[in-house]
Scaffold this active site. Structure first.
Site, short mmCIF file in Angstrom:
data_model
loop_
_atom_site.label_atom_id
_atom_site.label_comp_id
_atom_site.label_asym_id
_atom_site.label_seq_id
_atom_site.Cartn_x
_atom_site.Cartn_y
_atom_site.Cartn_z
N SER A 120 44.64 -72.25 -13.62
CA SER A 120 45.59 -73.34 -13.19
C SER A 120 46.42 -72.95 -12.09
CB SER A 120 46.76 -73.21 -14.34
OG SER A 120 46.13 -73.44 -15.57
N HIS A 141 39.73 -77.24 -13.05
CA HIS A 141 41.07 -77.26 -14.00
C HIS A 141 41.04 -78.43 -14.93
CE1 HIS A 141 45.64 -77.39 -13.94
NE2 HIS A 141 45.10 -76.68 -15.04
N GLU A 153 40.70 -81.46 -12.33
CA GLU A 153 41.20 -81.22 -11.06
C GLU A 153 40.22 -80.18 -10.42
OE1 GLU A 153 45.51 -80.20 -8.89
OE2 GLU A 153 44.86 -79.09 -10.71
N ASN A 191 50.01 -79.02 -10.88
CA ASN A 191 51.15 -78.12 -11.23
C ASN A 191 52.16 -78.06 -10.27
OD1 ASN A 191 50.34 -77.31 -13.92
ND2 ASN A 191 48.97 -75.67 -13.11
#
Length: 284
Positions: A120, A141, A153, A191
């Protein structure tokens, strides 16, 4: 490029088991790898319960459920990973552990096999640097719950080739996912956008600005989010989230990512969210 067999390392974990299910649902063979055979069995049992509920609700047939589960093979023998066309690492966010796995996988697998990490926040370039195939290392991801969430991702390390990127896109399309392309920066894109909100929600709760329920209600009803930030942290796992927050703070020095004391204390107390029955909320 069509993939036939995918290995998932850490396949019994929260994210790993979700990735295993998502790949098996798409009709691919999956090696659910855990060094501990009992952990692998527990992981497959968890998937079976989830898929059984889908069958009970009529979303899939019993025959399709059985076929899906038959495509998931437990694996505790590292040598068996040589059968995979693609390996997805989904162990917890520890760069040293991931680098050691990538060293071992690089020495074991056929030269053309792509090595992907579900990290992540950690550097894909750093993982690639311990291998002799840095052009074939990429970040995939997934988001929790992986069988439901449509996005993957794709993270490009500095050395990742365009050919590897295109193969990763093909794999994601093969399992019914949409993709975005992100640079190898701390936290990548999602994120980088999301964690300030999650961390802000923890800060607001820690400061006593509102109850957990009202903080989440504000985001669900006022911002049209599908789930509140504190409930989302409980779903992700407070330990997993803390690892990501810490990695992003250490990688950027940006105070928006600085883990709050309350978050740390919950993890220290073993209150990790849904998986332990206690986090910002209590689960029965």
């Amino acid at each position: 490029m069509l993939f036939k067999t995918v290995a998932v390392l850490g396949g019994a974990g929260t994210m790993g088991s979700g990735i295993v299910q998502a790949v098996a649902q798409a009709g691919l063979q999956v090696l659910l790898f855990e060094a501990d055979r009992e952990a692998a069995q527990r992981g497959k049992g968890k998937i079976d319960k989830v898929v059984a509920k889908l069958a009970e609700k009529g979303k899939i047939s019993q025959a399709d459920k059985q076929s899906l589960m038959d495509r998931i093979e437990l694996c505790d023998d590292f040598q068996r990973l040589q059968e995979a066309d693609l390996v997805v690492e989904a162990v917890y966010e520890n760069i040293d552990l991931k680098k050691e796995l990538f060293r071992q996988l690089d020495a074991l697998l056929k030269p053309e096999v792509i090595l992907a990490s579900n990290t992540s926040a950690l550097s894909v370039t750093e993982l690639a640097g311990v291998t002799k195939r840095p052009d074939k290392v990429i970040g995939l991801h997934f988001f929790n719950p992986a069988p439901v969430m449509k996005l993957v991702e794709i993270v490009m390390g500095l050395t990742t080739s365009e050919e590897t990127y295109q193969a990763a896109v093909s794999f994601c399309e093969q399992i019914g996912k949409k993709v975005i392309k992100a640079k190898d920066t701390p936290g990548f894109l999602v994120n980088y956008l999301q964690i300030p909100l999650l961390n802000g929600a923890v800060a607001a709760y820690e400061a006593g600005l509102a109850s957990a329920e009202d903080i989440d209600k504000a985001c669900v009803l006022g911002m049209n989010h599908p789930i509140g930030p504190l409930a989302l942290l409980d779903l992700i796992g407070l330990d997993n989230a803390l690892d990501v927050f810490t990695a992003m703070y250490e990688g950027t020095g940006d105070m928006r990512f600085w883990p709050r004391t309350l978050h740390k204390r919950l993890v220290q107390a073993g209150h990790l969210g849904r998986k332990t029955g206690q986090g910002f909320y209590t689960y029965h």
